[in-house]
Design an enzyme around this catalytic site. Structure first.
Site, PDB file in Angstrom:
ATOM      1  CE  LYS A   1       4.158  25.722  -8.031  1.00 52.64           C
ATOM      2  NZ  LYS A   1       3.439  24.545  -7.519  1.00 52.64           N
TER       3      LYS A   1
ATOM      4  CG  ASP B   1      -4.584  23.094 -10.089  1.00 48.99           C
ATOM      5  OD1 ASP B   1      -3.752  22.160 -10.108  1.00 48.99           O
ATOM      6  OD2 ASP B   1      -4.425  24.143  -9.441  1.00 48.99           O
TER       7      ASP B   1
ATOM      8  CG  HIS C   1      -1.830  28.264 -13.933  1.00 47.78           C
ATOM      9  ND1 HIS C   1      -0.645  28.839 -14.282  1.00 47.78           N
ATOM     10  CD2 HIS C   1      -1.624  27.732 -12.702  1.00 47.78           C
ATOM     11  CE1 HIS C   1       0.246  28.666 -13.309  1.00 47.78           C
ATOM     12  NE2 HIS C   1      -0.339  27.995 -12.330  1.00 47.78           N
TER      13      HIS C   1
ATOM     14  CG  HIS D   1       4.193  29.904 -10.208  1.00 49.22           C
ATOM     15  ND1 HIS D   1       3.332  30.380  -9.256  1.00 49.22           N
ATOM     16  CD2 HIS D   1       3.476  29.025 -10.943  1.00 49.22           C
ATOM     17  CE1 HIS D   1       2.148  29.809  -9.406  1.00 49.22           C
ATOM     18  NE2 HIS D   1       2.200  28.989 -10.424  1.00 49.22           N
TER      19      HIS D   1
ATOM     20  CG  HIS E   1      -0.207  24.062 -14.409  1.00 55.05           C
ATOM     21  ND1 HIS E   1      -0.206  22.716 -14.708  1.00 55.05           N
ATOM     22  CD2 HIS E   1      -0.168  24.153 -13.059  1.00 55.05           C
ATOM     23  CE1 HIS E   1      -0.185  22.034 -13.563  1.00 55.05           C
ATOM     24  NE2 HIS E   1      -0.159  22.890 -12.549  1.00 55.05           N
ATOM     25  CG  ASP E   2       2.340  25.059 -11.072  1.00 52.82           C
ATOM     26  OD1 ASP E   2       1.957  26.249 -11.234  1.00 52.82           O
ATOM     27  OD2 ASP E   2       1.874  24.299 -10.205  1.00 52.82           O
TER      28      ASP E   2
END
Ligand SMILES: [Fe+2]
Length: 378
Positions: free
Chosen positions: A218, A296, A267, A243, A214-215
């Protein structure tokens, strides 16, 4: 007796011994291996002892008729050919015999040349049928073997995919120590909730990959923003929020990850439409992302932060319940709350154990600034 190999085993069935003797003599002369029987029951017993390539059977016999014999014998010995013989030239009997599996039908008095022709034809057809069957069998075996090879290759590819994912997730964690183990925990929490909702195997696979990555976007955020101490400016926040788009653009180009890319993009959406990047509402948000939002929050609240200690799972549950209908899908909240707290505790411990055991890439390397207080909910 000739030393030539037999042209085939033939059984002659007729209640008249003279007919049996005549046919047997002629067929033997022609190179066939011949036996005779005078009743259907006797013939069935003989066939039980050893297979015959062909059976010549009278139709009208005392006791078991030729048609009754044919019905039983054909069922028990589908690889034998049958030629039926009768005294009357009755087309209906002929049709019935053929329907029951006879290869041919002859009328008495038997013309021996016609009989031999019929026998040869019937045996040839049987031979071709057998060849075809063998060929089909071989083909099936080949397809079976190839399918197994393909499945095993697919499994290997799948495994490589997942290893690639782990490496990607680990690369992300290397830049962002505050989230060490976060991707894996969130992935596991998501799977737990999505399974309880009743998602299909395929959905679970996509949710698992989407949650894990999901990240990933970044990676494209400068250190000066990603690792910044204190509050981000509005401009920095906008860059940080990019991101999701960076991650989406990255992931959707990889064919096997494309279905998971939707989760990467959405997300940070919220059920009430106040999330980003698109401000999607309710069911517009993919189910994987509605599940992710809860997972999360659960992980963020139950993990240590530089500015506070980890909160108990009960606090996270209360927060999720409070946010039902605002940040979270109420139906997913309901399912989440039905899962015992111990489940989350167990996953936390398992992931921590895995990391210590080194099965996940070594993402817990120490950083120069371990107490940086970043915007954890980016
Ligand atoms: Fe994020």
């Amino acid at each position: 007796m000739s030393n030539e190999p037999s042209k085939g085993r033939i059984l002659v069935l007729d209640d008249e011994p003279a007919v049996c003797a005549l046919l047997s003599e002629r067929l033997t002369m022609e190179g066939y291996d011949c036996e005779t029987c005078s009743s259907g029951a006797e013939a069935l017993a003989a066939m039980q002892h050893g297979p015959f390539d062909l059976v010549i059977s009278d139709i009208r016999m005392p006791g078991m008729s030729g048609m009754e014999f044919l019905a039983q014998a054909h069922q028990r010995h589908p690889h034998s050919a049958f030629v039926m013989v009768t005294a009357e030239d009755d087309l209906r009997v002929a049709i019935q015999a053929m329907k029951q599996g006879a290869a041919d039908y002859l009328v008495k008095p038997i013309q021996l040349d016609a009989l031999l022709e019929s026998v040869e034809r019937a045996l040839e057809v049987k031979r071709m049928e057998t060849e075809l069957e063998n060929y089909r069998h071989k083909l099936e075996e080949m397809v079976d073997a190839r399918t197994k090879q393909l499945q095993s290759a697919m499994r290997r590819i799948e495994l490589t995919y997942d290893e690639t994912l782990e490496a990607l997730g680990a690369a992300l964690d290397l830049r962002d120590t505050e989230t060490a183990g976060h991707s894996e925990r969130v992935r596991r929490y998501c799977l737990e909730i999505a399974t309880a909702i009743g998602c299909s195997q395929d959905e679970l696979k996509q949710i698992s990959r989407g949650a894990y990555l999901h990240d990933i976007g970044k990676i494209g955020i400068p250190d000066s923003i990603l690792l910044k101490d204190g509050k981000l400016t509005a401009e920095e926040m906008a860059i940080m929020q990019a991101h999701v788009r960076i991650g989406y653009d990255l992931v959707c180009r990889i064919a096997f990850l494309a279905p998971a890319a939707a989760i990467v993009l959405t997300h940070q959406e919220r059920y009430d439409g106040t999330g980003y990047p698109q401000g999607l509402m309710g069911n517009e948000i993919p189910i994987g992302s509605r599940v992710f939002a809860i997972a999360d929050t659960l992980d963020a609240m139950t993990s240590d932060r530089p500015y506070r200690r980890a909160l108990p799972i009960s606090a996270a549950r209360a927060e999720v319940e409070r946010e039902a209908g605002r940040q979270f899908d109420p139906e997913v909240v309901r399912v989440f709350l039905s899962i015992p707290e111990q489940t989350w505790e167990n996953i936390r411990m398992e992931v921590a154990g895995r990391r210590v055991a080194g099965r996940v890439m070594p993402v817990t390397v120490s950083r120069s600034n371990p107490t940086s207080s970043r915007n954890s909910k980016s």
